[in-house]
Design a protein around this motif. Structure first.
Motif, PDB file in Angstrom:
ATOM      1  N   MET A 131      -8.272  -3.482  -5.326  1.00 49.51           N
ATOM      2  CA  MET A 131      -8.197  -2.800  -4.045  1.00 49.51           C
ATOM      3  C   MET A 131      -9.236  -1.675  -3.998  1.00 49.51           C
ATOM      4  O   MET A 131      -9.430  -0.964  -4.985  1.00 49.51           O
ATOM      5  CB  MET A 131      -6.793  -2.223  -3.834  1.00 49.51           C
ATOM      6  N   VAL A 132      -9.889  -1.532  -2.852  1.00 44.25           N
ATOM      7  CA  VAL A 132     -10.829  -0.441  -2.602  1.00 44.25           C
ATOM      8  C   VAL A 132     -10.171   0.564  -1.671  1.00 44.25           C
ATOM      9  O   VAL A 132      -9.413   0.186  -0.758  1.00 44.25           O
ATOM     10  CB  VAL A 132     -12.133  -0.980  -1.974  1.00 44.25           C
ATOM     11  N   PHE A 133     -10.451   1.854  -1.896  1.00 41.28           N
ATOM     12  CA  PHE A 133      -9.925   2.913  -1.033  1.00 41.28           C
ATOM     13  C   PHE A 133     -11.100   3.672  -0.418  1.00 41.28           C
ATOM     14  O   PHE A 133     -11.994   4.134  -1.133  1.00 41.28           O
ATOM     15  CB  PHE A 133      -9.054   3.873  -1.852  1.00 41.28           C
ATOM     16  N   PHE A 134     -11.082   3.801   0.912  1.00 41.48           N
ATOM     17  CA  PHE A 134     -12.145   4.528   1.602  1.00 41.48           C
ATOM     18  C   PHE A 134     -11.527   5.334   2.734  1.00 41.48           C
ATOM     19  O   PHE A 134     -10.850   4.791   3.598  1.00 41.48           O
ATOM     20  CB  PHE A 134     -13.193   3.561   2.159  1.00 41.48           C
ATOM     21  N   GLU A 135     -11.716   6.645   2.670  1.00 43.40           N
ATOM     22  CA  GLU A 135     -11.154   7.573   3.659  1.00 43.40           C
ATOM     23  C   GLU A 135      -9.642   7.392   3.792  1.00 43.40           C
ATOM     24  O   GLU A 135      -9.086   7.455   4.885  1.00 43.40           O
ATOM     25  CB  GLU A 135     -11.840   7.412   5.005  1.00 43.40           C
ATOM     26  N   ARG A 183      -7.786   4.773   3.380  1.00 44.85           N
ATOM     27  CA  ARG A 183      -7.306   3.439   3.751  1.00 44.85           C
ATOM     28  C   ARG A 183      -7.665   2.430   2.672  1.00 44.85           C
ATOM     29  O   ARG A 183      -8.730   2.498   2.056  1.00 44.85           O
ATOM     30  CB  ARG A 183      -7.915   3.000   5.091  1.00 44.85           C
ATOM     31  N   SER A 184      -6.765   1.460   2.468  1.00 46.71           N
ATOM     32  CA  SER A 184      -6.974   0.434   1.450  1.00 46.71           C
ATOM     33  C   SER A 184      -7.670  -0.781   2.038  1.00 46.71           C
ATOM     34  O   SER A 184      -7.534  -1.098   3.224  1.00 46.71           O
ATOM     35  CB  SER A 184      -5.637   0.016   0.846  1.00 46.71           C
ATOM     36  N   HIS A 185      -8.402  -1.476   1.170  1.00 38.83           N
ATOM     37  CA  HIS A 185      -9.094  -2.709   1.536  1.00 38.83           C
ATOM     38  C   HIS A 185      -8.841  -3.694   0.395  1.00 38.83           C
ATOM     39  O   HIS A 185      -9.335  -3.508  -0.718  1.00 38.83           O
ATOM     40  CB  HIS A 185     -10.588  -2.455   1.740  1.00 38.83           C
ATOM     41  N   LYS A 186      -8.068  -4.738   0.687  1.00 41.00           N
ATOM     42  CA  LYS A 186      -7.590  -5.653  -0.359  1.00 41.00           C
ATOM     43  C   LYS A 186      -8.670  -6.633  -0.775  1.00 41.00           C
ATOM     44  O   LYS A 186      -9.373  -7.208   0.059  1.00 41.00           O
ATOM     45  CB  LYS A 186      -6.364  -6.426   0.156  1.00 41.00           C
ATOM     46  N   LEU A 187      -8.782  -6.840  -2.091  1.00 38.51           N
ATOM     47  CA  LEU A 187      -9.742  -7.766  -2.661  1.00 38.51           C
ATOM     48  C   LEU A 187      -9.023  -8.897  -3.379  1.00 38.51           C
ATOM     49  O   LEU A 187      -7.882  -8.738  -3.834  1.00 38.51           O
ATOM     50  CB  LEU A 187     -10.662  -7.046  -3.651  1.00 38.51           C
ATOM     51  N   ASN A 188      -9.712 -10.036  -3.506  1.00 42.56           N
ATOM     52  CA  ASN A 188      -9.184 -11.160  -4.262  1.00 42.56           C
ATOM     53  C   ASN A 188      -9.522 -10.991  -5.748  1.00 42.56           C
ATOM     54  O   ASN A 188      -9.614  -9.876  -6.242  1.00 42.56           O
ATOM     55  CB  ASN A 188      -9.744 -12.469  -3.697  1.00 42.56           C
ATOM     56  N   GLU A 189      -9.730 -12.072  -6.436  1.00 39.49           N
ATOM     57  CA  GLU A 189      -9.986 -12.010  -7.873  1.00 39.49           C
ATOM     58  C   GLU A 189     -11.391 -11.466  -8.171  1.00 39.49           C
ATOM     59  O   GLU A 189     -12.345 -11.729  -7.438  1.00 39.49           O
ATOM     60  CB  GLU A 189      -9.834 -13.395  -8.500  1.00 39.49           C
ATOM     61  N   ILE A 190     -11.497 -10.732  -9.258  1.00 38.70           N
ATOM     62  CA  ILE A 190     -12.769 -10.189  -9.748  1.00 38.70           C
ATOM     63  C   ILE A 190     -12.950 -10.633 -11.192  1.00 38.70           C
ATOM     64  O   ILE A 190     -12.030 -10.517 -12.015  1.00 38.70           O
ATOM     65  CB  ILE A 190     -12.797  -8.660  -9.644  1.00 38.70           C
ATOM     66  N   SER A 193     -13.898  10.286   0.875  1.00 38.28           N
ATOM     67  CA  SER A 193     -13.049   9.844  -0.219  1.00 38.28           C
ATOM     68  C   SER A 193     -13.248   8.352  -0.470  1.00 38.28           C
ATOM     69  O   SER A 193     -13.170   7.529   0.449  1.00 38.28           O
ATOM     70  CB  SER A 193     -11.584  10.121   0.119  1.00 38.28           C
ATOM     71  N   PHE A 194     -13.492   8.003  -1.748  1.00 38.98           N
ATOM     72  CA  PHE A 194     -13.760   6.620  -2.108  1.00 38.98           C
ATOM     73  C   PHE A 194     -13.254   6.365  -3.528  1.00 38.98           C
ATOM     74  O   PHE A 194     -13.332   7.238  -4.400  1.00 38.98           O
ATOM     75  CB  PHE A 194     -15.262   6.330  -2.054  1.00 38.98           C
ATOM     76  N   GLY A 195     -12.751   5.173  -3.740  1.00 42.25           N
ATOM     77  CA  GLY A 195     -12.331   4.781  -5.078  1.00 42.25           C
ATOM     78  C   GLY A 195     -11.920   3.324  -5.087  1.00 42.25           C
ATOM     79  O   GLY A 195     -11.935   2.639  -4.059  1.00 42.25           O
ATOM     80  N   THR A 206       0.825  -1.217   0.000  1.00 40.43           N
ATOM     81  CA  THR A 206       0.000   0.000   0.000  1.00 40.43           C
ATOM     82  C   THR A 206       0.858   1.265   0.000  1.00 40.43           C
ATOM     83  O   THR A 206       0.349   2.358   0.179  1.00 40.43           O
ATOM     84  CB  THR A 206      -0.943   0.006   1.215  1.00 40.43           C
ATOM     85  N   SER A 207       2.163   1.090  -0.225  1.00 36.31           N
ATOM     86  CA  SER A 207       3.080   2.212  -0.406  1.00 36.31           C
ATOM     87  C   SER A 207       4.256   1.699  -1.222  1.00 36.31           C
ATOM     88  O   SER A 207       4.374   0.496  -1.495  1.00 36.31           O
ATOM     89  CB  SER A 207       3.555   2.780   0.941  1.00 36.31           C
ATOM     90  N   GLU A 208       5.131   2.593  -1.621  1.00 37.83           N
ATOM     91  CA  GLU A 208       6.262   2.221  -2.467  1.00 37.83           C
ATOM     92  C   GLU A 208       7.345   1.551  -1.619  1.00 37.83           C
ATOM     93  O   GLU A 208       8.366   2.159  -1.282  1.00 37.83           O
ATOM     94  CB  GLU A 208       6.811   3.459  -3.183  1.00 37.83           C
TER      95      GLU A 208
END
Length: 339
Positions: free
Chosen positions: A245-249, A251-258, A226-228, A24-26
């Motif tokens: 990955m979802v971003f809300f306020e 912070r990241s929220h990791k997702l599996n396969e879509i 903030s959302f994306g 979630t960062s470099e």
């Protein structure tokens, strides 16, 4: 499996990835001199896209070894219509000097037909474009500042099967509030941070010759917060991590396969469907306009179908909260490259 990477160098002494996965960062340091592959296999680019409900701007600077690229697109969602002008630069071979970090180093490319600059300023990034001949003389000029408050991003290091010196190191920074103005065809268009948001696609790597990728992105405000999200697949070995990955306020929220379901009727005619095996990302995407760009010399080819529109559905965060999404602006694309 979703493996989170630790800090360190990106490549070992043989030019292979030291660690594959997401962050979630470099956390991994890219060094062009550590690459052991031929110069014509090295691909480096910065792509920015800034959108609001009425119009948008996309800018690209790329050094792909035997071909450099300066590209600008103006997007009109009211007509709807898109215009893209691109400058091809022969055999740059790394001389365009793209930075080795997404967080430091400026880009300033000057050409008689198009000047593009991406500069780091306190609190964000400044994008500049000056292309007097854009769209057969209509012209495109302006500056847009993307604010970058402390927030997570999507970072992924992906290997390629049966190609030990090939890799893709990618960073996607979503949800950057945009401010500034761009003049197209004599008319000024304002970007305001309450309604306009930018993303960065920062890519560095050694690619195999023939690949097709799928990428979707959205950034904005959801109930004033903030959302994306970033979604994608199609290239390399993603067994260690997906780029979903979802971003809300911030912070990241990791997702599996879509799973992507693109309608057989065409990219811009009927809704696309996105679904996840664990039920955490379910979306319908309704197209508004397609940016269709094709460069085909048989041995060297890029066929791009980037579709802008609106997402409706829901996501589930890491803590189980469900966020309902309705008519949320973003894009999804299919790109085929032989390079």
């Amino acid at each position: 499996m979703q493996h989170e990477m630790a800090e360190g160098d990106l490549l070992d002494s043989k030019g292979s990835l030291l660690e594959r996965g997401y962050a979630t960062s470099e956390v991994r340091s890219y060094r062009r001199r550590a690459i052991k592959a031929p110069w014509y296999r090295i691909k480096e680019w910065d792509y920015y896209c800034v959108l609001n409900e009425d119009y948008g701007l996309a800018l690209t600077v790329a050094d792909n070894g035997y071909m450099g690229l300066l590209s600008a697109s103006w997007l009109d969602f009211e007509k709807p219509d898109t215009v893209t002008d691109s400058i091809m630069l022969p055999f740059p071979r790394g001389r365009m000097g793209l930075p080795e970090s997404a967080d430091a180093g400026d880009i300033a490319q000057r050409h008689p037909k198009m000047d593009i600059a991406f500069r780091h300023l306190e609190g964000g990034r400044m994008l500049s474009i000056d292309a007097p001949g854009f769209a057969h003389g209509k012209g495109l000029k302006g500056e847009v500042f993307l604010a970058q408050p402390p927030m997570d991003r999507m970072v992924i290091a992906t290997p390629f099967p049966r190609a030990p010196r090939a890799f893709y190191y990618n960073q996607k920074i979503n949800c950057m509030p945009a401010s500034g103005a761009v003049t197209f065809d004599g008319q000024s268009h304002e970007f305001a941070p309450a309604t306009s948001f930018g993303i960065l696609d920062w890519g560095r790597g050694v690619w195999t010759y023939d690949n097709t990728w799928y990428w979707g992105s959205a950034s904005g405000l959801l109930d004033g917060k903030s959302f994306g999200f970033n979604i994608g697949y199609g290239f390399g070995d993603t067994s260690a991590a997906s780029e979903n990955m979802v971003f809300f306020e911030g912070r990241s929220h990791k997702l599996n396969e879509i799973t992507w379901q693109i309608p057989p009727s065409g990219f811009d005619k009927d809704p696309w469907t996105f679904t996840s095996g664990d039920g955490r990302f379910e979306m319908i995407f309704v197209p508004v306009v397609e940016r269709d760009a094709t460069f085909d010399m048989k041995f060297l080819r890029s066929i791009q179908h980037q579709v802008f529109g609106h997402f409706t559905g829901f996501v589930v965060l890491d803590d189980g909260r469900k966020l309902d999404v309705a008519n949320f602006q973003g894009f999804a694309e299919e790109v085929e490259n032989r390079w």
